[in-house]
Design a protein around this motif. Structure first.
Motif, PDB file in Angstrom:
ATOM      1  N   UNK A   1       0.831  -1.194   0.000  1.00 57.89           N
ATOM      2  CA  UNK A   1       0.000   0.000   0.000  1.00 57.89           C
ATOM      3  C   UNK A   1       0.869   1.247   0.000  1.00 57.89           C
ATOM      4  N   UNK A   2       0.413   2.259  -0.678  1.00 53.94           N
ATOM      5  CA  UNK A   2       1.139   3.524  -0.730  1.00 53.94           C
ATOM      6  C   UNK A   2       0.566   4.471   0.318  1.00 53.94           C
ATOM      7  N   UNK A   3       1.451   5.105   1.068  1.00 57.26           N
ATOM      8  CA  UNK A   3       1.027   6.028   2.104  1.00 57.26           C
ATOM      9  C   UNK A   3       1.593   7.406   1.799  1.00 57.26           C
ATOM     10  N   UNK A   4       0.806   8.397   2.106  1.00 48.82           N
ATOM     11  CA  UNK A   4       1.237   9.775   1.906  1.00 48.82           C
ATOM     12  C   UNK A   4       1.318  10.448   3.268  1.00 48.82           C
ATOM     13  N   UNK A   5       2.477  10.967   3.589  1.00 47.96           N
ATOM     14  CA  UNK A   5       2.702  11.599   4.880  1.00 47.96           C
ATOM     15  C   UNK A   5       2.266  13.060   4.816  1.00 47.96           C
ATOM     16  N   UNK A   6       1.458  13.495   5.811  1.00 44.48           N
ATOM     17  CA  UNK A   6       1.024  14.888   5.836  1.00 44.48           C
ATOM     18  C   UNK A   6       2.222  15.806   6.042  1.00 44.48           C
ATOM     19  N   UNK A   7       2.116  17.013   5.510  1.00 41.70           N
ATOM     20  CA  UNK A   7       3.252  17.937   5.543  1.00 41.70           C
ATOM     21  C   UNK A   7       3.623  18.323   6.964  1.00 41.70           C
ATOM     22  N   UNK A   8       2.627  18.600   7.781  1.00 46.93           N
ATOM     23  CA  UNK A   8       2.951  19.026   9.141  1.00 46.93           C
ATOM     24  C   UNK A   8       3.579  17.892   9.931  1.00 46.93           C
ATOM     25  N   UNK A   9       3.029  16.698   9.769  1.00 45.97           N
ATOM     26  CA  UNK A   9       3.609  15.546  10.459  1.00 45.97           C
ATOM     27  C   UNK A   9       5.051  15.329  10.006  1.00 45.97           C
ATOM     28  N   UNK A  10       5.291  15.468   8.707  1.00 47.02           N
ATOM     29  CA  UNK A  10       6.645  15.293   8.181  1.00 47.02           C
ATOM     30  C   UNK A  10       7.601  16.327   8.771  1.00 47.02           C
ATOM     31  N   UNK A  11       7.131  17.568   8.849  1.00 44.51           N
ATOM     32  CA  UNK A  11       7.977  18.628   9.386  1.00 44.51           C
ATOM     33  C   UNK A  11       8.278  18.395  10.866  1.00 44.51           C
ATOM     34  N   UNK A  12       7.226  18.099  11.668  1.00 50.20           N
ATOM     35  CA  UNK A  12       7.422  17.918  13.109  1.00 50.20           C
ATOM     36  C   UNK A  12       8.263  16.681  13.406  1.00 50.20           C
ATOM     37  N   UNK A  13       8.060  15.626  12.649  1.00 52.09           N
ATOM     38  CA  UNK A  13       8.854  14.414  12.849  1.00 52.09           C
ATOM     39  C   UNK A  13      10.313  14.678  12.507  1.00 52.09           C
ATOM     40  N   UNK A  14      10.526  15.443  11.428  1.00 51.15           N
ATOM     41  CA  UNK A  14      11.898  15.801  11.079  1.00 51.15           C
ATOM     42  C   UNK A  14      12.568  16.618  12.163  1.00 51.15           C
ATOM     43  N   UNK A  15      11.809  17.530  12.774  1.00 59.29           N
ATOM     44  CA  UNK A  15      12.353  18.331  13.879  1.00 59.29           C
ATOM     45  C   UNK A  15      12.767  17.446  15.040  1.00 59.29           C
ATOM     46  N   UNK A  16      11.907  16.481  15.397  1.00 60.49           N
ATOM     47  CA  UNK A  16      12.212  15.563  16.500  1.00 60.49           C
ATOM     48  C   UNK A  16      13.441  14.714  16.188  1.00 60.49           C
ATOM     49  N   UNK A  17      13.491  14.135  14.985  1.00 62.62           N
ATOM     50  CA  UNK A  17      14.619  13.269  14.630  1.00 62.62           C
ATOM     51  C   UNK A  17      15.931  14.055  14.545  1.00 62.62           C
ATOM     52  N   UNK A  18      15.880  15.302  14.055  1.00 65.59           N
ATOM     53  CA  UNK A  18      17.099  16.121  14.000  1.00 65.59           C
ATOM     54  C   UNK A  18      17.580  16.445  15.407  1.00 65.59           C
ATOM     55  N   UNK A  19      16.627  16.785  16.293  1.00 68.70           N
ATOM     56  CA  UNK A  19      16.993  17.170  17.654  1.00 68.70           C
ATOM     57  C   UNK A  19      17.596  16.006  18.436  1.00 68.70           C
ATOM     58  N   UNK A  20      17.063  14.820  18.261  1.00 72.73           N
ATOM     59  CA  UNK A  20      17.531  13.687  19.055  1.00 72.73           C
ATOM     60  C   UNK A  20      18.935  13.258  18.650  1.00 72.73           C
ATOM     61  N   UNK A  21      19.390  13.649  17.481  1.00 70.92           N
ATOM     62  CA  UNK A  21      20.722  13.262  17.017  1.00 70.92           C
ATOM     63  C   UNK A  21      21.788  14.302  17.354  1.00 70.92           C
ATOM     64  N   UNK A  22      21.390  15.377  18.061  1.00 72.16           N
ATOM     65  CA  UNK A  22      22.366  16.371  18.485  1.00 72.16           C
ATOM     66  C   UNK A  22      23.177  15.853  19.671  1.00 72.16           C
ATOM     67  N   UNK A  23      24.302  16.500  19.904  1.00 69.12           N
ATOM     68  CA  UNK A  23      25.159  16.081  21.020  1.00 69.12           C
ATOM     69  C   UNK A  23      24.433  16.220  22.354  1.00 69.12           C
ATOM     70  N   UNK A  24      23.694  17.312  22.514  1.00 68.77           N
ATOM     71  CA  UNK A  24      22.919  17.522  23.726  1.00 68.77           C
ATOM     72  C   UNK A  24      21.473  17.822  23.327  1.00 68.77           C
TER      73      UNK A  24
END
Length: 695
Positions: free
Chosen positions: A41-64
């Protein structure tokens, strides 16, 4: 009253969905709620969810990383130890996830249900609250939840499972709080009103007694003693009780009914609803089975109730959130000691209750006939049935409303989700509970699962007048009718078991859909013990001489009784395997074990009544049982609520040990007794104490 129905929706279809390596749990029921999701099945990710998830994943990979990102990451479910024993679910930390607050979003707890080879399990994840369930599917299926190129929802280790590919079943996201709808608010209002009325009646009664006490101590003019003063006199059935100088005198008088009836009716109702009255009925032996004999019934009723509560206390964790299910199953299947919890024959305590119900229904009807000058009329039968409805329905309705209300008020954990579907059925099929026919509708639709017994009991109860009619008409006709009914219910049980290849051993019955659908809750298979109870009640009520006349008869009866009881338990372990084809031994056991158990309990009652019970009579007739027996109905209705609350609020799985389960049982028991006492005073007893003239 046990799992075959109490947790039916959690057990349903397990035989089709559970692989040999799957830990039991409620993942299976989800297959019935939503269709499986394929990887194509093909899924389409909503823009806001994509943006917020990207923010979370970027933040968790920082040194602190910031605190919210650490909390969200830490809320993800991780694989624990003891997977081989069944600890495959990875619930995570729902409350911690919901507490995380990011720059433009908050944490949202979701569950991803996966299949990996023969194993099915769920993983708790924490995503931004801008993501919906379809977004979560996309995030998992497209492997977007990664840190340093490692998935945050990894498959089970190949050491533990030789199939590495994950297949998604479904996802479920929970909200911070459930918004109550109109039905929730209505149920909450009903509960509040049913509690408020007795409290108001208690206050009114206390104030009225204070006023009367003050009037007693005040000089009274004799010439005004015949006046209809509300506080100076108490009117009862056309008689004035005038209180003067601490003494009470009676004077007959005549007064228009329009003046006294409304007042006496209101006063009678208020007195029945007041705690001053209901509190006495709990400890009063005249409201229990000891009134007019049958003192052993109190002990039998309470011990049967304890057996049921013990079984339910073990059953919910076993089905829902046990982390070592395989260890538990091996343990309980190997020892008959666990018959007191969830092993062996499927809760014979239910049949003890049915027997007591039949016995007491016959006694009650025969007593009413004696008071009606030995006439069995249609009006008497109507009053008899109405009395039963008045006995059962107030607390039944309160429990139903209370359970529905809890759904919208309690912040549930990861193990609550399967219960929602079960309880929400009340909004569609509440009428089946009011009509006491819930066991006759499709089992998937029953509201408050454990109340199936009330419907079955009332349906059996309606047959008592017919059987008593035949008994009074001709004892030979009665014997033919009763024998035919007993034969029919026995044959029905055997045929259903043989044709559908039903198991007779618990916990095997917990994975059998047909066991509940066609056997466990149906009157045509469960009527036998109630019928035996009716016959026992008629015998005890009408007997003119003792059945047991010599000690050797009593000794032989006790030997046969205890031997049959032990045999019924032992045979269940011998027949523990679910038959792959129609099995005569399984069919015979299923057909006979419940009526035989009822006969054994009937013998115990008879022996105790005729003086051949010895220390067993002394044990079962202890006054200690009286208050517990008087609140036993409330205990039955209330105890699953505590068990559901405990299981539904858990954020981690429960580990099985005998000590842990013993503490669970006693904890549930103490809370049940406390709440049952309160509800008996406020909800159950007032309606029992109301007389026909007060209604």
């Amino acid at each position: 009253m046990q799992c075959p129905f109490l947790l039916f929706k959690l057990c349903f279809h397990q035989k089709e969905a559970i692989g040999p390596e799957m830990a039991p749990g409620w993942v299976v029921v989800l297959l019935l709620v939503r269709s499986a999701v394929t990887q194509e099945e093909a899924f389409v990710l909503s823009k806001r969810c994509m943006k917020d998830t990207g923010t979370f994943l970027w933040e968790i990979q920082q040194d602190k990383p910031k605190e919210y990102a650490v909390w969200m990451y830490d809320s993800f479910g991780k694989m624990g130890s003891n997977v081989e024993a069944g600890n495959v679910n990875q619930p995570g930390a729902p409350q911690q996830c919901r507490s995380a607050v990011g720059p433009t979003f908050s944490g949202k707890y979701c569950q991803v249900f996966l299949r990996q080879g023969a194993v099915q399990y769920f993983v708790g994840i924490c995503v931004p609250d801008s993501c919906g369930e379809e977004d979560v599917k996309t995030l998992v299926m497209q492997s977007k939840l990664q840190i340093h190129e490692k998935s945050m929802v990894p498959p089970l280790s190949p050491i533990l499972n030789n199939q590495s590919a994950q297949e998604m079943i479904m996802t479920h996201c929970s909200s911070d709080r459930n918004a109550p709808d109109a039905s929730d608010i209505t149920c909450l209002f009903v509960c509040c009103m049913m509690i408020a009325v007795p409290l108001a009646a208690t206050l009114f009664t206390a104030l009225r007694k204070m006023e009367q006490s003050n009037k007693v101590n005040t000089p009274v003019d004799v010439s005004s003693s015949n006046s209809l003063n509300f506080y100076g006199t108490m009117m009862t059935n056309g008689t004035t009780h005038s209180e003067m100088n601490g003494r009470t005198t009676e004077q007959n008088y005549s007064t228009p009914s329009v003046l006294c009836f409304p007042q006496s009716c209101v006063h009678g109702c208020l007195q029945a609803f007041s705690l001053q009255t209901t509190s006495q009925s709990i400890f009063n032996s005249s409201s229990s089975s000891t009134h007019g004999g049958y003192s052993s019934l109190n002990g039998i009723r309470v011990l049967s109730l304890l057996w049921i509560i013990c079984g339910h206390s073990a059953q919910f964790p076993v089905i829902n959130n046990l982390d070592n299910y395989k260890t538990w199953r091996r343990t309980v299947e190997s020892s008959s000691v666990y018959v007191l919890t969830i092993s062996g024959p499927v809760f014979l305590a239910v049949d003890s209750f049915l027997l007591l119900g039949g016995l007491l229904s016959a006694r009650s009807l025969l007593s009413s006939i004696d008071k009606a000058e030995d006439k069995l009329s249609a009006s008497l039968v109507a009053k008899y049935l109405f009395k039963r409805i008045k006995r059962v329905q107030p607390l039944h309705v309160f429990t139903m409303c209370l359970t529905i209300s809890l759904i919208s008020l309690v912040p549930w954990g990861p193990y609550w989700f399967p219960f929602i579907d079960t309880m929400m059925d009340c909004k569609s099929y509440w009428w089946a509970n009011l009509l006491l026919i819930s066991n006759l509708i499709p089992v998937h639709d029953i509201c408050i699962p454990w109340t199936w017994y009330l419907s079955l009991d009332f349906q059996c109860y309606t047959t008592t007048p017919l059987l008593v009619f035949f008994y009074r008409l001709n004892k030979r006709v009665f014997a033919i009718v009763a024998g035919s009914l007993l034969l029919l219910t026995t044959v029905a049980s055997a045929v259903v078991t043989a044709l559908l290849r039903l198991p007779v051993f618990q916990p095997s019955t917990m994975t059998s859909e047909n066991y509940v659908l066609y056997y466990y809750v149906k009157p045509y298979t469960r009527y036998g013990p109630f019928l035996i109870g009716i016959m026992t009640g008629i015998h005890l009520r009408t007997k003119k001489k003792l059945l047991l006349r010599q000690k050797w008869q009593a000794a032989l009866g006790w030997f046969c009784c205890l031997s049959v009881m032990a045999l019924l338990v032992g045979l269940a372990y011998i027949l523990r395997e679910t038959p792959a084809y129609p099995s005569l031994p399984h069919a015979l056991y299923q057909a006979l074990h419940r009526p035989l158990w009822a006969l054994c309990v009937s013998w115990i009652i008879l022996a105790c009544e005729e003086g051949y019970g010895g220390f067993i009579t002394n044990l079962l007739s202890l006054k200690f049982w009286v208050p517990l027996s008087n609140i036993s109905f409330a205990c039955y209705l209330v105890h699953p609520i505590f068990i559901i609350l405990y299981s539904g609020l858990q954020e981690t799985p429960i580990h099985y040990t005998d000590m842990n389960f013993m503490y669970l049982f006693f904890g549930h028991l103490v809370l049940t007794l406390a709440l049952s006492y309160v509800l008996s005073l406020l909800v159950e007893k007032p309606y029992l104490l109301l007389k026909g003239g007060n209604l």
